[in-house]
Design a protein around this motif. Structure first.
Motif, PDB file in Angstrom:
ATOM      1  N   LEU A  93     -27.384  40.427 -35.709  1.00  0.00           N
ATOM      2  CA  LEU A  93     -27.149  39.058 -36.133  1.00  0.00           C
ATOM      3  C   LEU A  93     -26.511  38.265 -35.001  1.00  0.00           C
ATOM      4  O   LEU A  93     -25.644  38.790 -34.287  1.00  0.00           O
ATOM      5  CB  LEU A  93     -26.207  39.014 -37.337  1.00  0.00           C
ATOM      6  CG  LEU A  93     -26.664  39.733 -38.597  1.00  0.00           C
ATOM      7  CD1 LEU A  93     -25.543  39.741 -39.631  1.00  0.00           C
ATOM      8  CD2 LEU A  93     -27.900  39.081 -39.169  1.00  0.00           C
ATOM      9  N   THR A  94     -26.908  37.014 -34.873  1.00  0.00           N
ATOM     10  CA  THR A  94     -26.242  36.141 -33.910  1.00  0.00           C
ATOM     11  C   THR A  94     -24.870  35.770 -34.460  1.00  0.00           C
ATOM     12  O   THR A  94     -24.580  35.980 -35.656  1.00  0.00           O
ATOM     13  CB  THR A  94     -27.048  34.847 -33.679  1.00  0.00           C
ATOM     14  OG1 THR A  94     -27.060  34.096 -34.903  1.00  0.00           O
ATOM     15  CG2 THR A  94     -28.469  35.138 -33.215  1.00  0.00           C
ATOM     16  N   VAL A  95     -24.027  35.183 -33.635  1.00  0.00           N
ATOM     17  CA  VAL A  95     -22.717  34.726 -34.098  1.00  0.00           C
ATOM     18  C   VAL A  95     -22.917  33.653 -35.171  1.00  0.00           C
ATOM     19  O   VAL A  95     -22.225  33.652 -36.197  1.00  0.00           O
ATOM     20  CB  VAL A  95     -21.875  34.203 -32.918  1.00  0.00           C
ATOM     21  CG1 VAL A  95     -20.597  33.544 -33.413  1.00  0.00           C
ATOM     22  CG2 VAL A  95     -21.547  35.342 -31.956  1.00  0.00           C
ATOM     23  N   ASP A  96     -23.870  32.738 -34.966  1.00  0.00           N
ATOM     24  CA  ASP A  96     -24.128  31.692 -35.964  1.00  0.00           C
ATOM     25  C   ASP A  96     -24.560  32.288 -37.301  1.00  0.00           C
ATOM     26  O   ASP A  96     -24.122  31.839 -38.358  1.00  0.00           O
ATOM     27  CB  ASP A  96     -25.186  30.708 -35.462  1.00  0.00           C
ATOM     28  CG  ASP A  96     -24.666  29.804 -34.358  1.00  0.00           C
ATOM     29  OD1 ASP A  96     -23.431  29.654 -34.220  1.00  0.00           O
ATOM     30  OD2 ASP A  96     -25.509  29.245 -33.627  1.00  0.00           O
ATOM     31  N   GLU A  97     -25.434  33.300 -37.275  1.00  0.00           N
ATOM     32  CA  GLU A  97     -25.852  33.948 -38.507  1.00  0.00           C
ATOM     33  C   GLU A  97     -24.674  34.624 -39.200  1.00  0.00           C
ATOM     34  O   GLU A  97     -24.539  34.573 -40.432  1.00  0.00           O
ATOM     35  CB  GLU A  97     -26.946  34.981 -38.229  1.00  0.00           C
ATOM     36  CG  GLU A  97     -28.277  34.369 -37.856  1.00  0.00           C
ATOM     37  CD  GLU A  97     -29.283  35.383 -37.363  1.00  0.00           C
ATOM     38  OE1 GLU A  97     -30.477  35.199 -37.656  1.00  0.00           O
ATOM     39  OE2 GLU A  97     -28.886  36.357 -36.674  1.00  0.00           O
ATOM     40  N   THR A  98     -23.799  35.234 -38.418  1.00  0.00           N
ATOM     41  CA  THR A  98     -22.620  35.875 -38.990  1.00  0.00           C
ATOM     42  C   THR A  98     -21.684  34.843 -39.592  1.00  0.00           C
ATOM     43  O   THR A  98     -21.128  35.061 -40.683  1.00  0.00           O
ATOM     44  CB  THR A  98     -21.895  36.720 -37.922  1.00  0.00           C
ATOM     45  OG1 THR A  98     -22.822  37.679 -37.403  1.00  0.00           O
ATOM     46  CG2 THR A  98     -20.690  37.426 -38.503  1.00  0.00           C
ATOM     47  N   MET A  99     -21.525  33.707 -38.936  1.00  0.00           N
ATOM     48  CA  MET A  99     -20.688  32.637 -39.480  1.00  0.00           C
ATOM     49  C   MET A  99     -21.256  32.142 -40.813  1.00  0.00           C
ATOM     50  O   MET A  99     -20.509  31.931 -41.776  1.00  0.00           O
ATOM     51  CB  MET A  99     -20.559  31.487 -38.485  1.00  0.00           C
ATOM     52  CG  MET A  99     -19.824  31.854 -37.189  1.00  0.00           C
ATOM     53  SD  MET A  99     -18.159  32.495 -37.446  1.00  0.00           S
ATOM     54  CE  MET A  99     -17.354  31.053 -38.110  1.00  0.00           C
ATOM     55  N   ASP A 100     -22.575  31.969 -40.888  1.00  0.00           N
ATOM     56  CA  ASP A 100     -23.218  31.571 -42.147  1.00  0.00           C
ATOM     57  C   ASP A 100     -22.969  32.617 -43.230  1.00  0.00           C
ATOM     58  O   ASP A 100     -22.668  32.286 -44.376  1.00  0.00           O
ATOM     59  CB  ASP A 100     -24.723  31.368 -41.957  1.00  0.00           C
ATOM     60  CG  ASP A 100     -25.066  30.120 -41.162  1.00  0.00           C
ATOM     61  OD1 ASP A 100     -24.184  29.233 -41.011  1.00  0.00           O
ATOM     62  OD2 ASP A 100     -26.218  30.028 -40.697  1.00  0.00           O
TER      63      ASP A 100
END
Length: 108
Positions: A86-93
């Motif tokens: 997962l990207t950082v953005d996906e993890t944040m979501d």
């Protein structure tokens, strides 16, 4: 496109064949992922629990699963595990969505 990290180990027979006929298996791995519209970002051998690691990019989980199944079914490996990264953005979501999940602990 999603990224995937694979960890693999060869069978003793595969190592014996590679010793007898050294071959750059990164080229084979590249052709496998490209056949489903993906890209090989890296191929490494390692000391330790696993013999090697691959970093792949694939259009979707089904495409990556197809490559993993084809490789696993070939008989040259004793183990093959793939993790979706997962990207950082996906993890944040995911973290934001996790706050909306009404989790109940077992027995609570």
């Amino acid at each position: 496109m999603p990224l995937y990290l694979s960890r693999f180990s060869y069978t003793p027979e595969t190592w014996a064949r590679l010793i007898g006929h050294p071959e750059d298996r990164a080229k084979a791995a590249q052709s496998y992922i490209e056949s489903v519209g993906g890209k090989l970002h890296g191929f490494w051998y390692a000391f330790g629990t696993r013999d090697g690691y691959n970093l792949w990019e694939a259009p979707d989980n089904v495409s990556m699963a197809a490559v993993a199944l084809a490789i696993s079914g070939g008989g040259a490996l004793s183990s093959f595990e793939t993790t979706v990264l997962l990207t950082v953005d996906e993890t944040m979501d995911a973290l934001r969505k996790a706050g909306q999940v009404r989790y109940r602990a077992p027995g609570a």
